[in-house]
Design a protein around this motif. Structure first.
Motif, PDB file in Angstrom:
ATOM      1  N   GLN A   1       0.770  -0.973   0.268  1.00 54.82           N
ATOM      2  CA  GLN A   1      -0.017   0.229   0.227  1.00 54.82           C
ATOM      3  C   GLN A   1       0.992   1.376   0.006  1.00 54.82           C
ATOM      4  N   PRO A   2       0.882   1.771  -1.124  1.00 53.97           N
ATOM      5  CA  PRO A   2       2.147   3.147  -0.975  1.00 53.97           C
ATOM      6  C   PRO A   2       1.091   3.772  -0.406  1.00 53.97           C
ATOM      7  N   SER A   3       2.471   4.568   0.679  1.00 59.26           N
ATOM      8  CA  SER A   3       1.719   5.757   1.175  1.00 59.26           C
ATOM      9  C   SER A   3       2.258   7.477   0.423  1.00 59.26           C
ATOM     10  N   GLY A   4       2.730   6.919  -0.567  1.00 63.25           N
ATOM     11  CA  GLY A   4       2.238   8.650  -1.554  1.00 63.25           C
ATOM     12  C   GLY A   4       2.415   8.013  -2.645  1.00 63.25           C
ATOM     13  N   ARG A   5       2.535   8.992  -3.744  1.00 60.48           N
ATOM     14  CA  ARG A   5       2.517   9.080  -4.678  1.00 60.48           C
ATOM     15  C   ARG A   5       3.822   9.661  -5.429  1.00 60.48           C
ATOM     16  N   PHE A   6       4.334   8.713  -6.434  1.00 66.41           N
ATOM     17  CA  PHE A   6       5.937   8.429  -6.870  1.00 66.41           C
ATOM     18  C   PHE A   6       6.035   8.985  -8.659  1.00 66.41           C
ATOM     19  N   ASP A   7       6.219   9.707  -9.272  1.00 66.98           N
ATOM     20  CA  ASP A   7       7.425   9.835 -10.540  1.00 66.98           C
ATOM     21  C   ASP A   7       7.706   8.783 -11.114  1.00 66.98           C
ATOM     22  N   VAL A   8       8.290   8.334 -10.936  1.00 67.57           N
ATOM     23  CA  VAL A   8       8.645   7.232 -11.518  1.00 67.57           C
ATOM     24  C   VAL A   8       8.617   5.641 -10.512  1.00 67.57           C
ATOM     25  N   TRP A   9       8.339   4.446 -11.063  1.00 69.57           N
ATOM     26  CA  TRP A   9       8.492   2.878 -11.178  1.00 69.57           C
ATOM     27  C   TRP A   9       9.287   2.787 -11.689  1.00 69.57           C
ATOM     28  N   HIS A  10      10.606   1.848 -10.804  1.00 70.41           N
ATOM     29  CA  HIS A  10      11.751   1.474 -11.871  1.00 70.41           C
ATOM     30  C   HIS A  10      11.698  -0.354 -11.672  1.00 70.41           C
ATOM     31  N   ASP A  11      11.635  -1.217 -12.375  1.00 65.84           N
ATOM     32  CA  ASP A  11      11.308  -2.360 -11.897  1.00 65.84           C
ATOM     33  C   ASP A  11      12.256  -2.956 -12.731  1.00 65.84           C
ATOM     34  N   ARG A  12      13.266  -3.625 -12.478  1.00 69.04           N
ATOM     35  CA  ARG A  12      14.831  -4.351 -12.403  1.00 69.04           C
ATOM     36  C   ARG A  12      14.309  -5.329 -13.012  1.00 69.04           C
ATOM     37  N   ALA A  13      14.063  -6.165 -12.319  1.00 65.17           N
ATOM     38  CA  ALA A  13      13.767  -7.770 -13.325  1.00 65.17           C
ATOM     39  C   ALA A  13      12.823  -8.284 -12.240  1.00 65.17           C
ATOM     40  N   ALA A  14      11.480  -7.647 -11.587  1.00 68.79           N
ATOM     41  CA  ALA A  14      10.193  -8.808 -10.668  1.00 68.79           C
ATOM     42  C   ALA A  14       9.453  -8.539 -11.436  1.00 68.79           C
ATOM     43  N   PHE A  15       9.028  -7.693 -12.521  1.00 72.82           N
ATOM     44  CA  PHE A  15       7.470  -8.423 -13.556  1.00 72.82           C
ATOM     45  C   PHE A  15       7.680  -9.680 -13.827  1.00 72.82           C
ATOM     46  N   HIS A  16       9.056 -10.265 -14.175  1.00 72.40           N
ATOM     47  CA  HIS A  16       8.868 -10.984 -15.621  1.00 72.40           C
ATOM     48  C   HIS A  16       8.715 -12.868 -14.598  1.00 72.40           C
ATOM     49  N   PHE A  17       8.511 -12.494 -13.121  1.00 71.48           N
ATOM     50  CA  PHE A  17       8.489 -13.495 -11.961  1.00 71.48           C
ATOM     51  C   PHE A  17       7.161 -14.038 -11.936  1.00 71.48           C
ATOM     52  N   LEU A  18       6.101 -12.728 -11.997  1.00 71.09           N
ATOM     53  CA  LEU A  18       5.127 -13.254 -12.233  1.00 71.09           C
ATOM     54  C   LEU A  18       4.494 -14.069 -13.563  1.00 71.09           C
ATOM     55  N   THR A  19       3.626 -14.755 -12.914  1.00 69.24           N
ATOM     56  CA  THR A  19       3.830 -15.274 -14.153  1.00 69.24           C
ATOM     57  C   THR A  19       2.208 -16.082 -14.428  1.00 69.24           C
ATOM     58  N   GLU A  20       1.036 -16.024 -13.398  1.00 69.60           N
ATOM     59  CA  GLU A  20       0.020 -15.806 -13.291  1.00 69.60           C
ATOM     60  C   GLU A  20      -0.743 -14.881 -13.571  1.00 69.60           C
ATOM     61  N   ALA A  21      -2.027 -14.689 -14.362  1.00 70.71           N
ATOM     62  CA  ALA A  21      -2.592 -13.445 -14.674  1.00 70.71           C
ATOM     63  C   ALA A  21      -2.822 -12.520 -13.499  1.00 70.71           C
ATOM     64  N   SER A  22      -3.469 -13.173 -12.644  1.00 75.76           N
ATOM     65  CA  SER A  22      -4.026 -12.097 -11.179  1.00 75.76           C
ATOM     66  C   SER A  22      -3.010 -11.897 -10.628  1.00 75.76           C
ATOM     67  N   ASP A  23      -1.392 -12.099  -9.879  1.00 77.33           N
ATOM     68  CA  ASP A  23      -0.723 -11.393  -9.668  1.00 77.33           C
ATOM     69  C   ASP A  23       0.111 -10.384 -10.684  1.00 77.33           C
ATOM     70  N   GLN A  24       0.528 -10.711 -12.062  1.00 82.63           N
ATOM     71  CA  GLN A  24       0.277  -9.317 -12.578  1.00 82.63           C
ATOM     72  C   GLN A  24      -0.874  -8.625 -12.244  1.00 82.63           C
ATOM     73  N   ASP A  25      -1.966  -8.455 -12.734  1.00 79.37           N
ATOM     74  CA  ASP A  25      -3.118  -7.916 -12.343  1.00 79.37           C
ATOM     75  C   ASP A  25      -2.784  -6.618 -10.982  1.00 79.37           C
ATOM     76  N   ALA A  26      -2.121  -7.606  -9.903  1.00 82.73           N
ATOM     77  CA  ALA A  26      -2.432  -7.061  -8.634  1.00 82.73           C
ATOM     78  C   ALA A  26      -1.283  -6.308  -8.791  1.00 82.73           C
ATOM     79  N   TYR A  27       0.438  -6.694  -9.564  1.00 83.06           N
ATOM     80  CA  TYR A  27       1.381  -5.983  -9.222  1.00 83.06           C
ATOM     81  C   TYR A  27       0.864  -4.629 -10.044  1.00 83.06           C
ATOM     82  N   LEU A  28      -0.057  -4.287 -11.156  1.00 84.97           N
ATOM     83  CA  LEU A  28      -0.127  -2.919 -12.474  1.00 84.97           C
ATOM     84  C   LEU A  28      -1.114  -2.360 -11.220  1.00 84.97           C
TER      85      LEU A  28
END
Length: 110
Positions: A8-35
Motif C-alpha cells: 500500500q503506497p504511502s504516497g505517489r511517485f514520479d518514477v516506478w523502476h522495476d529491473r527484474a521483478a515483473f517477469h517472475f509473475l507468471t500468473e495473470a492474477s499476480d500480474q494484475d495485482a502488481y499493475l
C-alpha cells in the motif's frame, strides 16, 4: 520485507523502476495485482521503467519460471492507461559468460 502484490503506497511517485521483478509473475492474477499497485503508486504523467526477460531470453531464472516480453506484449499487458515511450533490448553477460537477453520498456501513465 514486503510483497509488492499487497503493498500500500504511502504516497505517489514520479518514477516506478522495476529491473527484474515483473517477469517472475507468471500468473495473470499476480500480474494484475502488481499493475494495480503500480498504478496507485504513480502520479498521472509519471513514468514506469520495467525490465523483463526478452522473448528470446531465458525461460527460467534461479529455478523459477518467468514470463518473457517484447515492447508489444508489455504494452498490451499494461493496457491503455500507459503509453510506450521507448523500448530497449539489452544483452546481459552473466559472471559465467552466458548471455541473457532483456527487454526494457519506458512507459508514461496517461
Amino acid at each position: 520485507m514486503a510483497n509488492v502484490l499487497h503493498w500500500q503506497p504511502s504516497g505517489r511517485f514520479d518514477v516506478w523502476h522495476d529491473r527484474a521483478a515483473f517477469h517472475f509473475l507468471t500468473e495473470a492474477s499476480d500480474q494484475d495485482a502488481y499493475l494495480r499497485v503500480m498504478d496507485r503508486a504513480l502520479v498521472p504523467g509519471g513514468h514506469a521503467i520495467i525490465g523483463t526477460f526478452a522473448l528470446d531470453g531465458p525461460t527460467s531464472c534461479s529455478g523459477l519460471p518467468v514470463a518473457r516480453y517484447d515492447a508489444a506484449l508489455l504494452s498490451e499487458r499494461l493496457g491503455s492507461g500507459y503509453r510506450l515511450v521507448r523500448s530497449l533490448s539489452h544483452e546481459h553477460r552473466t559472471p559465467w559468460g552466458s548471455v541473457q537477453r532483456f527487454h526494457f520498456g519506458l512507459f508514461q501513465k496517461v
